[in-house]
Structures are given as structure tokens and as C-alpha cells.
Design a protein around this motif. Sequence first.
Motif, PDB file in Angstrom:
ATOM      1  N   LEU A 403       0.815  -1.226   0.000  1.00 38.81           N
ATOM      2  CA  LEU A 403       0.000   0.000   0.000  1.00 38.81           C
ATOM      3  C   LEU A 403       0.848   1.277   0.000  1.00 38.81           C
ATOM      4  O   LEU A 403       0.311   2.367  -0.184  1.00 38.81           O
ATOM      5  CB  LEU A 403      -0.964  -0.007   1.205  1.00 38.81           C
ATOM      6  N   SER A 404       2.164   1.147   0.245  1.00 34.77           N
ATOM      7  CA  SER A 404       3.002   2.350   0.211  1.00 34.77           C
ATOM      8  C   SER A 404       4.139   2.188  -0.801  1.00 34.77           C
ATOM      9  O   SER A 404       5.172   2.839  -0.686  1.00 34.77           O
ATOM     10  CB  SER A 404       3.574   2.631   1.606  1.00 34.77           C
ATOM     11  N   ASP A 405       3.916   1.323  -1.787  1.00 36.48           N
ATOM     12  CA  ASP A 405       4.967   1.075  -2.785  1.00 36.48           C
ATOM     13  C   ASP A 405       4.953   2.192  -3.845  1.00 36.48           C
ATOM     14  O   ASP A 405       3.969   2.348  -4.577  1.00 36.48           O
ATOM     15  CB  ASP A 405       4.696  -0.298  -3.444  1.00 36.48           C
ATOM     16  N   PRO A 406       6.043   2.990  -3.950  1.00 36.92           N
ATOM     17  CA  PRO A 406       6.058   4.099  -4.925  1.00 36.92           C
ATOM     18  C   PRO A 406       5.909   3.617  -6.365  1.00 36.92           C
ATOM     19  O   PRO A 406       5.384   4.345  -7.207  1.00 36.92           O
ATOM     20  CB  PRO A 406       7.422   4.762  -4.716  1.00 36.92           C
ATOM     21  N   SER A 407       6.335   2.358  -6.666  1.00 30.71           N
ATOM     22  CA  SER A 407       6.205   1.916  -8.059  1.00 30.71           C
ATOM     23  C   SER A 407       4.744   1.650  -8.417  1.00 30.71           C
ATOM     24  O   SER A 407       4.391   1.534  -9.584  1.00 30.71           O
ATOM     25  CB  SER A 407       7.069   0.674  -8.313  1.00 30.71           C
ATOM     26  N   ILE A 408       3.875   1.530  -7.405  1.00 31.21           N
ATOM     27  CA  ILE A 408       2.435   1.348  -7.687  1.00 31.21           C
ATOM     28  C   ILE A 408       1.696   2.689  -7.604  1.00 31.21           C
ATOM     29  O   ILE A 408       0.866   3.015  -8.444  1.00 31.21           O
ATOM     30  CB  ILE A 408       1.800   0.360  -6.668  1.00 31.21           C
TER      31      ILE A 408
END
Length: 505
Positions: A403-408
Motif C-alpha cells: 500500500l506504500s509502494d512508490p512503483s504502484i
Amino acid sequence: MYPVHFGLDILSTSLGLFLICLAILFFRHRNQWKLPPGPAWIPLVGNIRELTSDPDLRIPLKRLQKKYGDIYTLYIGPVPTIVVCGYDAIREIFIKRGIEFSDRPALGLPGIILNGGKGITTVSGDIWKKQRKFIIATLRHFGLGRSKLEDKIQTEVKLFLSEIENLNQEPFKMMKPIQTSVGNVISHLVFGGHFRHNDPRFKLMMDSLESFLQFASTRSLVSFIPILRFVPGDFFGIKNIAKQMQVIKDFMNELIEEHEKKFHEGNIADFIDAFISEMKKQSNGENTMFTKEYLAAIIMDLFLAGTETTSTTITWASFYLATRPDIQSRIFAEIKANVGTEQLPSMQDKQSLVYTEAFIMEVLRMSNIAIFSSPHAPEADVWIRGFHIPKGMQIMPDINSVLSDPSIWGDPENFRPERFVSEEGTLLKPEEFIPFFTGRRNCLGESLARMELFLFISALVQRFELMPPEGETLEIKDVDGIFGVTHAPKPFFIRAISRHAKEMN
Ligand code: HEM
């Protein structure tokens, strides 16, 4: 002096032997299994040092993922735990190979005190499959995801709004009134009725639930090191918590007995009735899970899993509303234009309240209340990406890593509901949005929770303007960071100004 020395000798010898046994076990593990890499650990306390190196649990977890990769081994107390991070690894293990990873590990101390392994959340294998099927079918029968249940939720929404109205703009903490309201939604489903907000029996039960959740938190020392329960006295509050659990069990058992007395096969009105009916049908079967003990444990699980989670999310929502007047005004404008201000928003209005729903999704993503989901375990020895993991070993999905992945998400650190709205103005539902987790063992109450979040939050904004107490400011640094069973905000005060009264003035 002598007896003291004697006592210490026994204690230090036992401790020494215990540590040697642990070391032997560890090296046998390492040789026998091929566990993923991870930080060095200390016998008994494991990696507690790493996990508590920052008050914000998400920071050490990010550090560990960066150093050891998407699958690593962490010792939670003496328990080796495989942590799974990132959407690719989570999809590979819990969706594609979900059947292999749907068990739960052996019970920790909180589980033993809670229900001795008889509720839905802690069981594995065939019992879990049968229970889950029965619970979902029965809750659906009583309205889960349908208008029958919406009426019951709306009853609680109205009572909740009048509780807030009665505060007359005085500063208050959101958690208490909302906890009672969502607890009452579960009561409707399970007991076929609800309790007044000031009912002493219900209040006692809800307070005991809260104490249990604090005790069972991932940061409580006894959850890390269950052996501490043998320390004489009640330094870790275990006896006290067992007493509180008794209060909850007595409450559940009283309600079950009341239902048994009034039971009539032709009038199955709620979950307890349906379970008693099944108990009667299966009374001759051996090893049945339809017993009174199971019933009490399942009801307790539904309260525990369904109350704290939803009320914590609504409390986070009230924080974001009070601190982001721009977002609050946009939600109110959307509700005013599509529903008006006379009647409460209903589930039928959800389709037209796209920004409101996007706000709720962003609250779920940012607050990320179930950071570690619930522990899973493989039902047999398994290989994952070249690692050999034994049956029953604890596996924790790190939901925050998704939920905090910058790539998503691009800018995960910003609170931005627009990320869930397409250019055409429709709601986006990315598959990586997994606050209720995913796969075969995902949240059983997701549709109920999403209905509650929509009905309570939209009604709150329609009727009140939320803001910090007069002359005070409220920022994320003031509230962030209680990592218990859920990731909850530190207690904070807000004010609710009635929009109707404001218009009249
Ligand atoms: C915002 C609210 C909620 C959130 C974020 C949430 C999240 C979760 C998560 C992450 C899990 C663990 C899934 C896993 O083990 O893989 C879970 C399990 C569960 N939830 Fe929820 N939940 C919420 C509300 C509810 C409600 C209202 C109920 C009421 C019925 C509920 C009942 C359960 C149950 C019974 C389980 C265990 C399922 C099983 O072991 O098979 N939850 N939830």
C-alpha cells in the motif's frame, strides 16, 4: 542468603539450558530447512531490537525489505517468521498458491486466552473451510451485502449522529461512540438486536474487548515471549486479561442461553439461532465443530475482527476530514449535489458519490490498519523461490509494503483521494489495493465493512463539519503511530459543527 543463591543457581542453570536448547533448535532449523535470509537474532527475544528501533513499525520493516529482499526471516520473540513483501511475492504465494498457505500457525498466548483455538480466525484445515462456508452463508442469509442489513446499519448511523449532536460542538474523541455503533451492527447480525450506547453490560463487554486487543498487540512483550506468562505475580497483566476475557465469555454465554431457551426451528432470526439449529442437526456426529464452545468463540471472533478494524478506520477518516477542509468541502459538495441534505445517503447513492468512495479508499490505504494482516502458515512443507519452509511456520504478509509502494502509487506519502478517480470520473480499483488482504483467507467481513464505512462516513460529512478543537491545530505527527492489533491513531480530539445549525445562524 543461601536460599537466594540456591534459587539463582537453579534459575541461571535452567536459563542456560534453555538457551542451549534454542541454539540447537536454531542450527537444526538452518540445516534441515533452507529459510530465507534475515537479521541475526537473540535467543528468546529474537529481532525485537530491529522491530522496536523506530516507534513507527513501518520504518524498520521497510529497512529490512530493502536489505534482505521481498522474502526474509524475522524472529518474533523465539518464533521464526517468514515476512512476505511487495505485490508480486504476495500474489505468487497467497493468490496463485493460496491453497497451500491458508492455514494458521500454532496459537500464541493471546489465542490461547481468547478461545483456545476454536474461533474462525485461528483455525486451520477442514474445520476452517467448513466454518468459513457456514459463517459466510449464514451472514448472507441475514443480509450481508443486501438492503436488509442496510436498514440495520442506518438505525445505528442515526443513533450515532444523535450522540454526536448531543455533544453540542464540545471536543470529543471519535473512537468510543463509533466503536459502540459498529459493535451494534455486529450485534444485529449475531444476536438479532442491539444495545443502548450507555447499556452497562454492553459497555463492560466492549471495554473488555478493547483491553484484550491492547494486550494481544504485536508490541506487547508477552506476545513476543509467551514464556513470560510463567513469571509469578501478574507483572504482565495476564491474569487480569484472563479475567476480562471471562467477562466477554459470560456475556456471550448468557446470550447463547437466552437464545437456546427461546429457540424455535420455525423462527431462525439471527446467527446464533442458525448455529443452534445446525448443532441440533449434527448432535450425533463425532468431532463436530457445531458445539456451544465453538459458537461462543466464533461470535467473539466476529466482534473482535469486526469492531476495532472498522471503528479505527472511521476514526482515521475523521482525522483526515478535520485536517483537510479542502477534501471535506469537496465530499460535502458531492453529497449535496447527488443526495441533498434531507435524507441520509444510501447504498444506492454510492455509484454517484465517486469522490466520497475514493476518499474512503485513500483512508484505508494511508491508515493501513492491518499492517501484518494475520499470520498464515503452509499446510505442508513447501518451497518458495528456492527456500524450503516447514509446515506450520508463521508467514506474515507485509501489507504496508504494497500500500506504500512508490512503483504502484507514485506518491504514496501524500493523502490524495484523486488517485482512485479516472480521467472520465469513474472509480479506479487497482488490484494492488489490498487493505482487506487477498486470496482464500481474505477478510470475511469486507462487504460489511465497506458498507459501514460508506454509510457512516457519508452521513457524518452530510450532517457535520469536522474540525480541530478551537484554537488548536492537528497534524499527522500528533496522532500517528500506535501499532497494536491494528495501526490506530493516538487519541485526539475533534469538534463536530452541525451544518444545519450553522445554516440557521
Ligand atoms: C475496515 C475494516 C476491516 C479491515 C481493514 C479488515 C482487514 C482484515 C484483514 C487484513 C484480515 C486478515 C486476512 C488474512 O488472514 O489473510 C481480516 C480477517 C478477518 N476479518 Fe476483517 N477487516 C475489517 C472488517 C471486518 C468486519 C466488519 C468483519 C466482520 C464480520 C471482519 C471479519 C474478519 C474475519 C472473521 C477474519 C478472519 C478470516 C479467516 O480467518 O478466514 N473484518 N480482516
